[in-house]
Each structure stands twice: as C-alpha cells, then as structure tokens.
Design a protein around this motif. Structure first.
Motif, PDB file in Angstrom:
ATOM      1  N   MET A   1     -38.447 -13.359 109.752  1.00  0.00           N
ATOM      2  CA  MET A   1     -37.636 -12.880 108.655  1.00  0.00           C
ATOM      3  C   MET A   1     -37.789 -13.909 107.393  1.00  0.00           C
ATOM      4  O   MET A   1     -38.205 -15.165 107.864  1.00  0.00           O
ATOM      5  CB  MET A   1     -36.012 -13.240 109.000  1.00  0.00           C
ATOM      6  N   GLY A   2     -37.855 -13.449 106.280  1.00  0.00           N
ATOM      7  CA  GLY A   2     -38.521 -14.420 105.198  1.00  0.00           C
ATOM      8  C   GLY A   2     -37.258 -15.198 104.651  1.00  0.00           C
ATOM      9  O   GLY A   2     -36.176 -15.222 105.148  1.00  0.00           O
ATOM     10  N   ILE A   3     -37.524 -15.952 103.732  1.00  0.00           N
ATOM     11  CA  ILE A   3     -36.720 -16.868 102.996  1.00  0.00           C
ATOM     12  C   ILE A   3     -35.990 -16.020 102.099  1.00  0.00           C
ATOM     13  O   ILE A   3     -36.420 -15.229 101.155  1.00  0.00           O
ATOM     14  CB  ILE A   3     -37.381 -17.798 102.107  1.00  0.00           C
ATOM     15  N   GLY A   4     -34.628 -16.139 101.899  1.00  0.00           N
ATOM     16  CA  GLY A   4     -33.823 -15.513 100.821  1.00  0.00           C
ATOM     17  C   GLY A   4     -33.588 -16.303  99.681  1.00  0.00           C
ATOM     18  O   GLY A   4     -33.726 -17.266  99.465  1.00  0.00           O
ATOM     19  N   MET A   5     -32.920 -15.402  98.497  1.00  0.00           N
ATOM     20  CA  MET A   5     -32.778 -16.094  97.420  1.00  0.00           C
ATOM     21  C   MET A   5     -31.615 -15.242  96.738  1.00  0.00           C
ATOM     22  O   MET A   5     -31.285 -14.028  96.522  1.00  0.00           O
ATOM     23  CB  MET A   5     -33.845 -15.906  96.525  1.00  0.00           C
ATOM     24  N   GLN A   6     -30.450 -16.221  96.186  1.00  0.00           N
ATOM     25  CA  GLN A   6     -29.528 -15.955  95.564  1.00  0.00           C
ATOM     26  C   GLN A   6     -29.640 -16.312  94.117  1.00  0.00           C
ATOM     27  O   GLN A   6     -29.944 -17.592  93.897  1.00  0.00           O
ATOM     28  CB  GLN A   6     -28.113 -16.498  96.007  1.00  0.00           C
ATOM     29  N   ILE A   7     -29.412 -15.411  93.235  1.00  0.00           N
ATOM     30  CA  ILE A   7     -29.582 -15.938  91.805  1.00  0.00           C
ATOM     31  C   ILE A   7     -28.216 -15.460  90.922  1.00  0.00           C
ATOM     32  O   ILE A   7     -27.673 -14.493  91.059  1.00  0.00           O
ATOM     33  CB  ILE A   7     -30.717 -15.083  90.914  1.00  0.00           C
ATOM     34  N   VAL A   8     -27.856 -16.392  90.164  1.00  0.00           N
ATOM     35  CA  VAL A   8     -26.807 -16.400  89.505  1.00  0.00           C
ATOM     36  C   VAL A   8     -27.257 -16.583  87.936  1.00  0.00           C
ATOM     37  O   VAL A   8     -28.049 -17.425  87.347  1.00  0.00           O
ATOM     38  CB  VAL A   8     -25.757 -17.679  89.621  1.00  0.00           C
ATOM     39  N   TYR A   9     -26.637 -15.776  86.926  1.00  0.00           N
ATOM     40  CA  TYR A   9     -27.108 -15.650  85.729  1.00  0.00           C
ATOM     41  C   TYR A   9     -25.740 -16.080  84.853  1.00  0.00           C
ATOM     42  O   TYR A   9     -24.629 -15.590  85.030  1.00  0.00           O
ATOM     43  CB  TYR A   9     -27.377 -14.204  85.213  1.00  0.00           C
ATOM     44  N   LEU A  10     -25.951 -17.210  84.157  1.00  0.00           N
ATOM     45  CA  LEU A  10     -24.770 -17.518  83.230  1.00  0.00           C
ATOM     46  C   LEU A  10     -25.002 -17.492  81.511  1.00  0.00           C
ATOM     47  O   LEU A  10     -26.075 -18.062  81.225  1.00  0.00           O
ATOM     48  CB  LEU A  10     -24.441 -18.978  83.508  1.00  0.00           C
ATOM     49  N   GLY A  11     -24.379 -16.879  80.944  1.00  0.00           N
ATOM     50  CA  GLY A  11     -24.410 -16.642  79.681  1.00  0.00           C
ATOM     51  C   GLY A  11     -25.544 -15.735  79.163  1.00  0.00           C
ATOM     52  O   GLY A  11     -26.150 -15.535  78.171  1.00  0.00           O
ATOM     53  N   CYS A  12     -26.331 -15.041  80.354  1.00  0.00           N
ATOM     54  CA  CYS A  12     -27.339 -14.052  80.054  1.00  0.00           C
ATOM     55  C   CYS A  12     -27.172 -13.007  80.985  1.00  0.00           C
ATOM     56  O   CYS A  12     -26.801 -13.230  82.265  1.00  0.00           O
ATOM     57  CB  CYS A  12     -28.550 -14.764  80.209  1.00  0.00           C
TER      58      CYS A  12
ATOM     59  N   SER B   1     -34.437 -21.758 104.518  1.00  0.00           N
ATOM     60  CA  SER B   1     -33.880 -20.392 105.072  1.00  0.00           C
ATOM     61  C   SER B   1     -33.332 -19.584 103.641  1.00  0.00           C
ATOM     62  O   SER B   1     -33.091 -18.507 103.643  1.00  0.00           O
ATOM     63  CB  SER B   1     -32.488 -20.634 105.711  1.00  0.00           C
ATOM     64  N   ASN B   2     -33.121 -20.403 102.516  1.00  0.00           N
ATOM     65  CA  ASN B   2     -32.743 -19.686 101.432  1.00  0.00           C
ATOM     66  C   ASN B   2     -33.036 -20.569  99.873  1.00  0.00           C
ATOM     67  O   ASN B   2     -33.220 -21.947 100.227  1.00  0.00           O
ATOM     68  CB  ASN B   2     -31.266 -19.636 101.444  1.00  0.00           C
ATOM     69  N   PHE B   3     -33.202 -19.929  98.773  1.00  0.00           N
ATOM     70  CA  PHE B   3     -32.952 -20.678  97.721  1.00  0.00           C
ATOM     71  C   PHE B   3     -31.761 -20.413  96.772  1.00  0.00           C
ATOM     72  O   PHE B   3     -31.210 -19.149  96.973  1.00  0.00           O
ATOM     73  CB  PHE B   3     -34.128 -20.248  96.860  1.00  0.00           C
ATOM     74  N   HIS B   4     -31.188 -21.111  95.985  1.00  0.00           N
ATOM     75  CA  HIS B   4     -30.179 -20.826  95.097  1.00  0.00           C
ATOM     76  C   HIS B   4     -30.682 -20.958  93.607  1.00  0.00           C
ATOM     77  O   HIS B   4     -31.388 -22.279  93.388  1.00  0.00           O
ATOM     78  CB  HIS B   4     -28.860 -21.643  95.336  1.00  0.00           C
ATOM     79  N   LEU B   5     -30.851 -20.124  92.923  1.00  0.00           N
ATOM     80  CA  LEU B   5     -31.343 -20.188  91.662  1.00  0.00           C
ATOM     81  C   LEU B   5     -30.346 -19.833  90.609  1.00  0.00           C
ATOM     82  O   LEU B   5     -29.533 -18.919  90.564  1.00  0.00           O
ATOM     83  CB  LEU B   5     -32.491 -19.074  91.340  1.00  0.00           C
ATOM     84  N   ALA B   6     -30.070 -20.642  89.499  1.00  0.00           N
ATOM     85  CA  ALA B   6     -29.315 -20.554  88.556  1.00  0.00           C
ATOM     86  C   ALA B   6     -30.022 -20.394  87.158  1.00  0.00           C
ATOM     87  O   ALA B   6     -30.639 -21.491  87.011  1.00  0.00           O
ATOM     88  CB  ALA B   6     -27.899 -21.598  88.492  1.00  0.00           C
TER      89      ALA B   6
END
Length: 105
Positions: free
Chosen positions: A1-12, A37-42
């Motif tokens: 299983m690969g690495i996951g990523m959560q992306i949050v967009y603020l103001g765009c 296991s994961n990335f959090h990208l804002a």
C-alpha cells in the motif's frame, strides 16, 4: 500500500493543475514508503495589500508510528512552486532519515 495524502485548501479552490502537481510530488516520494504513512498538505491563499496572491504551503509527514513531523512553511506567488519547495524539503528530510542509523531504546 502506498503513502496517502490529505490536502486542505484555505482561501482558494483546488485546480486540476494544482492537484496534478501535488500528486506528482507525492509519487516522487513513494520510495520512502517504509518511513511514512501519510502527508498532510495545506495550501492557503493569502491576499497581499498589493492585491497579488501569495500561497502559503505547509507540509507535515505522518510516520509509520503515526508521529507528526512538520516540514515547514513555504510561500510563493505560484501555488505549484510553493508545493514543490515543500516537497523538496520533505525529500531532503527523508533522505537524511533513511541514512541515519536506527536508534536503540
């Protein structure tokens, strides 16, 4: 299983170009899957007094043991450029971690 990523967009909003850049950067770091296991990208659009947008990007790594490791903040007038800078820093951090000997407790 690969690495996951959560992306949050603020103001765009998400764009196809920005999503593609984030995915390309994620794929570039898949080789470090044993460490992550994961990335959090804002991605946040800040409005400057000049009216020119500035994109502030924050990236956190989530380790296999669910520890959060902040990479830092990167700002640029171009969101894709700021994302690349954040992932460049993550790659440097991960390369150093991969070279480090495992600490015994």
């Amino acid at each position: 299983m690969g690495i996951g990523m959560q992306i949050v967009y603020l103001g765009c909003s998400a764009t196809a170009q920005l999503e593609a850049e984030a995915v390309a950067q994620l794929l570039r770091l898949q080789r470090f899957g044993a460490l992550l296991s994961n990335f959090h990208l804002a991605i946040e659009a800040l409005r400057l007094r000049s009216g020119t947008p500035l994109y502030d990007v924050r990236l956190d790594l989530v380790t296999q043991t669910n520890e959060l490791q902040p990479i830092g903040r990167y700002a640029a007038e171009n969101a894709e450029e700021a994302v690349r800078c954040a992932f460049d820093a993550a790659e440097k951090t991960l390369r150093n971690a991969a070279r480090s000997p495992v600490r015994q407790r």
